[in-house]
Structure formats: structure tokens, C-alpha cells
Design an enzyme around this catalytic site. Structure first.
Site, PDB file in Angstrom:
ATOM      1  N   GLU A  48      10.648  -8.723  -2.740  1.00  0.00           N
ATOM      2  CA  GLU A  48      11.269  -7.522  -2.153  1.00  0.00           C
ATOM      3  C   GLU A  48      10.603  -7.329  -0.797  1.00  0.00           C
ATOM      4  O   GLU A  48       9.435  -6.968  -0.717  1.00  0.00           O
ATOM      5  CB  GLU A  48      11.061  -6.314  -3.076  1.00  0.00           C
ATOM      6  CG  GLU A  48      11.950  -5.132  -2.711  1.00  0.00           C
ATOM      7  CD  GLU A  48      11.313  -4.242  -1.659  1.00  0.00           C
ATOM      8  OE1 GLU A  48      11.668  -4.411  -0.464  1.00  0.00           O
ATOM      9  OE2 GLU A  48      10.467  -3.427  -2.012  1.00  0.00           O
ATOM     10  N   LEU A  49      11.378  -7.573   0.267  1.00  0.00           N
ATOM     11  CA  LEU A  49      10.783  -7.751   1.588  1.00  0.00           C
ATOM     12  C   LEU A  49      11.149  -6.660   2.577  1.00  0.00           C
ATOM     13  O   LEU A  49      11.193  -6.889   3.778  1.00  0.00           O
ATOM     14  CB  LEU A  49      11.177  -9.125   2.135  1.00  0.00           C
ATOM     15  CG  LEU A  49      10.836 -10.296   1.214  1.00  0.00           C
ATOM     16  CD1 LEU A  49      11.253 -11.607   1.846  1.00  0.00           C
ATOM     17  CD2 LEU A  49       9.365 -10.300   0.852  1.00  0.00           C
TER      18      LEU A  49
ATOM     19  N   GLU B 130      12.037  -2.963  11.252  1.00  0.00           N
ATOM     20  CA  GLU B 130      11.628  -1.946  10.290  1.00  0.00           C
ATOM     21  C   GLU B 130      10.383  -1.248  10.809  1.00  0.00           C
ATOM     22  O   GLU B 130       9.295  -1.819  10.825  1.00  0.00           O
ATOM     23  CB  GLU B 130      11.353  -2.569   8.925  1.00  0.00           C
ATOM     24  CG  GLU B 130      10.961  -1.557   7.870  1.00  0.00           C
ATOM     25  CD  GLU B 130      10.654  -2.194   6.524  1.00  0.00           C
ATOM     26  OE1 GLU B 130      10.819  -1.515   5.505  1.00  0.00           O
ATOM     27  OE2 GLU B 130      10.238  -3.373   6.508  1.00  0.00           O
TER      28      GLU B 130
ATOM     29  N   TRP C  60       0.792  -1.227   0.000  1.00  0.00           N
ATOM     30  CA  TRP C  60       0.000   0.000   0.000  1.00  0.00           C
ATOM     31  C   TRP C  60       0.829   1.284   0.000  1.00  0.00           C
ATOM     32  O   TRP C  60       0.268   2.370  -0.064  1.00  0.00           O
ATOM     33  CB  TRP C  60      -0.928   0.011   1.226  1.00  0.00           C
ATOM     34  CG  TRP C  60      -0.288  -0.430   2.513  1.00  0.00           C
ATOM     35  CD1 TRP C  60      -0.394  -1.656   3.089  1.00  0.00           C
ATOM     36  CD2 TRP C  60       0.555   0.332   3.383  1.00  0.00           C
ATOM     37  NE1 TRP C  60       0.322  -1.715   4.266  1.00  0.00           N
ATOM     38  CE2 TRP C  60       0.917  -0.502   4.472  1.00  0.00           C
ATOM     39  CE3 TRP C  60       1.049   1.634   3.371  1.00  0.00           C
ATOM     40  CZ2 TRP C  60       1.740  -0.073   5.507  1.00  0.00           C
ATOM     41  CZ3 TRP C  60       1.873   2.070   4.395  1.00  0.00           C
ATOM     42  CH2 TRP C  60       2.204   1.221   5.456  1.00  0.00           C
ATOM     43  N   ASN C  61       2.149   1.202   0.066  1.00  0.00           N
ATOM     44  CA  ASN C  61       2.915   2.454   0.185  1.00  0.00           C
ATOM     45  C   ASN C  61       3.133   3.164  -1.141  1.00  0.00           C
ATOM     46  O   ASN C  61       3.088   4.390  -1.220  1.00  0.00           O
ATOM     47  CB  ASN C  61       4.254   2.205   0.894  1.00  0.00           C
ATOM     48  CG  ASN C  61       5.117   1.183   0.210  1.00  0.00           C
ATOM     49  OD1 ASN C  61       4.630   0.265  -0.448  1.00  0.00           O
ATOM     50  ND2 ASN C  61       6.425   1.317   0.352  1.00  0.00           N
TER      51      ASN C  61
ATOM     52  N   GLY D 172       6.505  -6.768   0.126  1.00  0.00           N
ATOM     53  CA  GLY D 172       5.801  -6.698   1.398  1.00  0.00           C
ATOM     54  C   GLY D 172       6.680  -7.164   2.541  1.00  0.00           C
ATOM     55  O   GLY D 172       7.913  -7.075   2.480  1.00  0.00           O
ATOM     56  N   SER D 173       6.061  -7.697   3.572  1.00  0.00           N
ATOM     57  CA  SER D 173       6.773  -8.062   4.790  1.00  0.00           C
ATOM     58  C   SER D 173       7.522  -9.380   4.628  1.00  0.00           C
ATOM     59  O   SER D 173       7.213 -10.201   3.758  1.00  0.00           O
ATOM     60  CB  SER D 173       5.791  -8.178   5.958  1.00  0.00           C
ATOM     61  OG  SER D 173       4.976  -9.333   5.808  1.00  0.00           O
TER      62      SER D 173
ATOM     63  N   PRO E  50      -3.582  -5.626  -5.797  1.00  0.00           N
ATOM     64  CA  PRO E  50      -3.139  -4.567  -4.889  1.00  0.00           C
ATOM     65  C   PRO E  50      -3.530  -4.877  -3.447  1.00  0.00           C
ATOM     66  O   PRO E  50      -4.326  -5.784  -3.170  1.00  0.00           O
ATOM     67  CB  PRO E  50      -3.889  -3.338  -5.404  1.00  0.00           C
ATOM     68  CG  PRO E  50      -5.156  -3.899  -5.974  1.00  0.00           C
ATOM     69  CD  PRO E  50      -4.802  -5.256  -6.535  1.00  0.00           C
TER      70      PRO E  50
ATOM     71  N   CYS F 202      10.346   1.370   1.634  1.00  0.00           N
ATOM     72  CA  CYS F 202      11.172   0.225   2.021  1.00  0.00           C
ATOM     73  C   CYS F 202      12.640   0.601   2.125  1.00  0.00           C
ATOM     74  O   CYS F 202      13.353   0.101   2.989  1.00  0.00           O
ATOM     75  CB  CYS F 202      10.985  -0.917   1.024  1.00  0.00           C
ATOM     76  SG  CYS F 202      11.419  -0.520  -0.671  1.00  0.00           S
TER      77      CYS F 202
END
Length: 461
Positions: A232-233, A363, A135-136, A210-211, A160, A266
Site C-alpha cells: 500500500e504505497l 503526495e 509512522w502515521n 509506505g512510499s 514499525p 494515505c
């Protein structure tokens, strides 16, 4: 030309600046994905067959995005919260990425190994690709996935975040004016829709941002059908300030490297390490900016920092900051939620933070920045490398050769000197350790959506 699927009762979307509902998106049932992915597979045969047509379509898609820029940007700000200027920049980046990949093509390579055989390495698309985005940066991160995948000749099913589905659905409708039917389909819904998409046997590549825990679950799901994964975490990027740094000269760049998009980036700076003798000055310079920056609705032209996107993330920021303060940290600026409606948290600079505090080692993904002193460069580098993340990092100083030598010691995918979180469309973007698997960006992003195909034939006599 449908670009998204209507199904079931809707998902209410909250404007994070007001806390009020600003729209609704369909909540697709997981069992409806079979039909969507089946259509994506059927569309693949035509899409992959004509590279020239793909180039033309992607260029047209870029023009369509630019033409719809006002509507896309305003809807993005309403559901995500970022200042309108940042939403316009995200839309522009989305169009630029489409245009970049439209003109990028894989190269056939001839292999000469002394045998009387002509060997060529050619490239083929992998098939339908699943993309799951957070969502960023809903539009920009979606484009980072669909632009190279489509340019490579794949089709895509794009999901999304339930917090920000509206602008992505609109983007899908805009792209439908330039792309053939079923080449890109936007699906929206709550879990287990994402899990079902990632593990679907008709998907050949899963790309996720995401996470870390969700990324592991995505990888486990994709493993069932041996689908390729790109993950991509996130990151916990450190900025190391050297003892020759011009504190006032870099303070603005350093501040915005941490607080752009309300810190929900991120690869934002999430920790600052400053020499002990300069530490107080660094804290003061950053706190001054945190106290004076305009915080408010992203639709207000004076706003520089908007709200946190959603209630669970705001609760996490409140919890991490409160725990740090309880452990002895001091808020040189902020440190608290702002009164009134919406998900607002005061831009926060923390000092006297215990090095093992969760706000340092995890994070935080919000408008909170701990500033920690160090005694030697070795100590700073060890601290910067001392988490499970490895996305990015930066070194700040006057002697560029020395700064580069320190940057070379950082355990991360990208290191910047005297700036941070600036990426070219042509460069690779990847993390190490818990920050991810695979490479996005530039030609590397294109080849990540292709597989090699080798043809051998005898040389002519």
C-alpha cells in the site's frame, strides 16, 4: 514471553510536539533476524494447527488491547503527535480489527465439473509473514497486517517505523498476554533492517505500507525468495465538487477529510477540484476553518490538529509549499511553519496553484490542500486521474445518481460520495497504478494470507 528483540544501541524517539526525546527503542542488527524468523517458523506449526485456539487467542488479544487503551493512546500521541482523541480511536480500531478477524474463517469450496471426482479447494496459511509499517498510524496499520495474517494461521515479524516504535513495542507486550510465544514478534531498528526482513528467505509474505520508491525496493527484495507481496504505497486523492454541491453543507466534512491526523493519511483528500463559479466560495469556506482550528500538542484536549510527525517530512512540506508559492500560488490560509518548538506547520489552503505544481501532482502528506478550479466535469475527471496514484477519490454533490456516475469514472480503488476516507472492516482496500499491489481488508485480507490447497478423490461407487 518475549515479543520484541533487544539489540545494540538504542534509537532515540522524538516527541514531535516538543522536539525533545520521549523514549528509546533497540536498534537490531540485521544479522540477528535469522534467529527471530527461525522462532517464528517453529511457532507456526502449532499456531496453524488449531483454528479454535486462534479464535480464542485473538479475542483475548482484543480484550487486552482495550484494557491497555489509556497507556497505548498516550504513548502513541507522544511519539506520533496526533490528538489524544484520535489515538484512542486508533487503539479502538486495533482491537476491533482483531475481533473481526478472530471470527472470520476461510470456506472450503466444492468444485463440480462433471467428472466422477470430488474436488475441494481448501486453504492453508503461507508461513511467517513480515510486516513493515509507517509512522502515521502505527497501531492501526500494524493491526491491519497482523490481524488477518494471524487469523489465517501465519506467524508474523513486525517492524514499525524508527520514528514511532514505542507504542508498537508496548502493543507487542500487551498482545503477548494473549498470544503464544513467537507468534508475533516486534523488531525495531534503522535500515537496512527493513530491507533484510523483506528479502529474508524464511519469510513467505511481505506486507508493506509506505512510499512508492521504498515499496519498489521491498518488492525487489521479496522477489529473491519469490515471497508474496502486499504493497500500500500512498495516494494523492482528489475530491471533485459538482456544480450542485452545497458548499457550506459539506465544508466541515471536506476539511477534515483533508486535515485529520495533520493530513498524514494515505487516503486523505489531497486535491480539491471545484467548478469555476464556486471556486472562490470553496476556498473561503476551507480557509475559514484552517484559520480557526486549534493547532498544538496532541495531549492538549483543545487540540484538533497536531504536529507533523518528523523533521524530514516537515522539510518536505515546507519545500513543496514554498515552491508552489514561488510559482504563483497564494495561501488563503497558512502557508508557513509555526514559530516555537516542535514540527508544526500552519493548516494551509492554496489557491491559484499551477496545475503542474508538485504540491498537486505529488503526495504532500501534510496539512496543505490545493483547491483548483475547473470548467467542465470532463476536465475535472481528467485532472483527478492525471497522476500516477490511484488509491481513492470522492465526488460531492446534491444529485447522488449524477455524483455516482462521475465517481465511476475515477481511476482509483475506492470512491466515496459526499464523504471520504471512511472504511468498514468488512470491505476491501486496494489501490491501482502506483498506489499499490494486493488487497487488504475484509475477507479479501484474510485470503491474501492464505494459499489454495486442492484435494481430489474419486467419488464413492
Amino acid at each position: 514471553m518475549p515479543t520484541f528483540e533487544e539489540a545494540g544501541p538504542g534509537i532515540s524517539v522524538t516527541d514531535p510536539a516538543t522536539g525533545e526525546t520521549c523514549g528509546e527503542a533497540p536498534d537490531m542488527r540485521p544479522d540477528e533476524l535469522d534467529a527471530v524468523i527461525g522462532r517464528a517458523h517453529r511457532a507456526w506449526s502449532g499456531w496453524r494447527a488449531d483454528p479454535a485456539a486462534r479464535t480464542h487467542a485473538l479475542r483475548g488479544a482484543a480484550e487486552a488491547v482495550e484494557a491497555a487503551g489509556d497507556e497505548l493512546a498516550r504513548l502513541l500521541t507522544r511519539e506520533q503527535g496526533k490528538p489524544l482523541a484520535e489515538s484512542y480511536a486508533e487503539v479502538a480500531r486495533t482491537a476491533a480489527r482483531l475481533r473481526y478477524f478472530a471470527d472470520l474463517a476461510p470456506r472450503t469450496r466444492r468444485i463440480s465439473d462433471g467428472r466422477p471426482v470430488r474436488s475441494e479447494v481448501r486453504w492453508r496459511p503461507v508461513g511467517p509473514v513480515a510486516a513493515i509499517v509507517p509512522w502515521n498510524f502505527p497501531l492501526q496499520l500494524a493491526a491491519a497486517k497482523f490481524a488477518p495474517a494471524l487469523a489465517a494461521g501465519n506467524t508474523m515479524v513486525l517492524k514499525p517505523s524508527p520514528y514511532t516504535p514505542l507504542a508498537t513495542r508496548l502493543l507487542g507486550s500487551v498482545l503477548a498476554t494473549a498470544l503464544p510465544e513467537d507468534v508475533l514478534t516486534v523488531v525495531t531498528g534503522r535500515e537496512p533492517l527493513g530491507a533484510r526482513l523483506a528479502s529474508h528467505p524464511g519469510i513467505r509474505h511481505v506486507t508493506f505500507t509506505g512510499s512508492v520508491p521504498t515499496g519498489r525496493a521491498v518488492a525487489e527484495g521479496a522477489a529473491a525468495s519469490l515471497a508474496r507481496v502486499t504493497l500500500e504505497l500512498g495516494g494523492n486523492d482528489a475530491a471533485v465538487l459538482l456544480d450542485d454541491v452545497d458548499v457550506e453543507g459539506v465544508a466541515d466534512r471536506l476539511f477534515w477529510a483533508a486535515f485529520r491526523n495533520c493530513g498524514q493519511v494515505c487516503m486523505a483528500v489531497k486535491r480539491v477540484y471545484a467548478p469555476a463559479r464556486l471556486h472562490a466560495g470553496v476556498v473561503e469556506a476551507l480557509a475559514l476553518r484552517a484559520k480557526s482550528v486549534a493547532v498544538g500538542s496532541g495531549l492538549d484536549p483543545d487540540t484538533r490538529i497536531g504536529p507533523v510527525n518528523n523533521a524530514p517530512q516537515l522539510a518536505r512540506i515546507v519545500e513543496l509549499t514554498g515552491r508552489a508559492l514561488a510559482d504563483g500560488a497564494r495561501a488563503a490560509a497558512g502557508g508557513h511553519r509555526l514559530d516555537g518548538p516542535g514540527h508544526f506547520f500552519a493548516p494551509t489552503i492554496l489557491t491559484d496553484v499551477p496545475p503542474g505544481s508538485a504540491v498537486v501532482t505529488e503526495e504532500q502528506f501534510g496539512p496543505v490542500l490545493p483547491v483548483l478550479p475547473y470548467g467542465s466535469v470532463d476536465e475535472a475527471v481528467d485532472a483527478a486521474n492525471g497522476t500516477g496514484f490511484g488509491l481513492g477519490g470522492s465526488v460531492w454533490g446534491t444529485d447522488l445518481d449524477r455524483a455516482e456516475a462521475v465517481a465511476d469514472r475515477l481511476e482509483c480503488g475506492t470512491a466515496w460520495i459526499n464523504h471520504h476516507a471512511e472504511l468498514s472492516l468488512a470491505q476491501p482496500f486496494a489501490g491501482i497504478k502506483d498506489s499499490g499491489v494486493g488487497v487488504a481488508g475484509g475477507p479479501w485480507g484474510l485470503y491474501g494470507n492464505l494459499r489454495p490447497f486442492v484435494v481430489h478423490r474419486p467419488e464413492e461407487p
